[in-house]
Design an enzyme around this catalytic site. Structure first.
Site, short mmCIF file in Angstrom:
data_model
loop_
_atom_site.label_atom_id
_atom_site.label_comp_id
_atom_site.label_asym_id
_atom_site.label_seq_id
_atom_site.Cartn_x
_atom_site.Cartn_y
_atom_site.Cartn_z
N GLU A 1 0.82 -1.20 0.00
CA GLU A 1 0.00 0.00 0.00
C GLU A 1 0.86 1.27 0.00
O GLU A 1 0.45 2.31 -0.50
CB GLU A 1 -0.93 -0.01 1.21
CG GLU A 1 -1.94 -1.16 1.18
CD GLU A 1 -2.72 -1.29 2.47
OE1 GLU A 1 -3.89 -1.69 2.40
OE2 GLU A 1 -2.15 -1.00 3.55
N ASP B 1 -11.38 -6.44 -2.99
CA ASP B 1 -12.27 -7.60 -2.97
C ASP B 1 -13.66 -7.11 -2.59
O ASP B 1 -13.85 -5.93 -2.27
CB ASP B 1 -11.77 -8.65 -1.96
CG ASP B 1 -11.70 -8.10 -0.54
OD1 ASP B 1 -12.75 -8.10 0.12
OD2 ASP B 1 -10.62 -7.68 -0.10
#
Length: 253
Positions: A15, A221
């Site tokens: 990230e 997701d």
């Protein structure tokens, strides 16, 4: 605003990868790595917090105390709980709510604001909303930004991700359940769920109500039965999309 030192928090190295080259001065405090650098021309301190609310809270307290950051941004991935959203979409939080703090009854769970004491008359309404003027600046900063279509290799189709503003939920739970996804969306009308933002907002609020917290999350997701598979497949791509939005927002936080 932009003259405040910005603290940038990501849970995972993937990230952080597109936010800064992390080549500046490094400090290791409490086992957490902090780097000084810039994002979109703004001076910042970056930290890889690790996943979960306690890790995020420790990182936040250190940014506020040791580095005297007075504006905070989280950037990373999240699970989508709004069925109208898809993999690759980016959610900018207009509110952060911890969904796993509250009162467990025989047949239900009542979510309340962390640390609140309703028995003493304190408001138990959960959530840390973003201030209206800041939300307006964020929306203006994203005007005209169009994200590129998802790479075909991702396997989610050649859809073009969209940017949304909405509520982001936080809990020390990786949601891998369609039933739980549906419940969280029905109860909170939220768009995404992750494991850090609500804790960051809680610590920042205790430090000072004028410390802005901006949470930028790309959906890696859809928080359902297959989310453990999707997360690994989409993590690097989703992190890149989140960073594009974060670079646009950093100057106006």
């Amino acid at each position: 605003m932009a003259n405040r030192l910005l603290g940038v928090i990501s849970a995972l190295p993937e990230e952080l990868a597109h936010l800064s080259d992390l080549s500046g001065e490094q400090s290791l405090i409490g086992g957490l790595p902090f780097w000084r650098g810039q994002i979109a021309g703004r001076d910042a301190v970056f930290v890889e917090s690790g996943a979960g609310k306690v890790n995020a809270a420790i990182a936040t307290a250190l940014l506020l105390d040791r580095f005297e950051c007075r504006a905070l941004m989280l950037c990373g991935v999240a699970g989508g709980i709004d069925p109208a959203l898809g993999v690759g979409d980016v959610v900018v939080g207009i509110g952060n709510t911890q969904h796993d703090y509250g009162v467990l009854k025989e047949d239900s769970f009542l979510t309340i604001q962390p640390g609140s004491r309703p028995s003493l008359g304190e408001d138990p309404t959960p959530g840390y909303p973003l201030a209206g003027p800041l939300a307006a600046r964020l929306r203006e900063a994203l005007t005209g930004l169009v994200l590129k279509p998802l790479p075909e290799a991702v396997g989610a189709g050649r859809r073009t991700p969209a940017i949304h503003f909405g509520t982001i939920l936080t809990g020390d739970i990786f949601v891998n359940s369609e039933r739980t996804r549906q419940r969280l969306h029905a109860e909170f009308k939220a768009q995404a769920v992750e494991m850090e933002g609500g804790a960051v907002a809680q610590v920042a609020h205790r430090w000072g109500s004028d410390i802005p917290v901006v949470n930028v999350r790309c959906l890696s997701d859809l928080a359902g039965a297959e989310s453990h598979l999707d997360f690994r497949a989409f993590l690097a791509v989703a992190a890149r999309y989140a960073s594009q939005v974060a670079h646009r927002l950093a100057p106006v936080i």
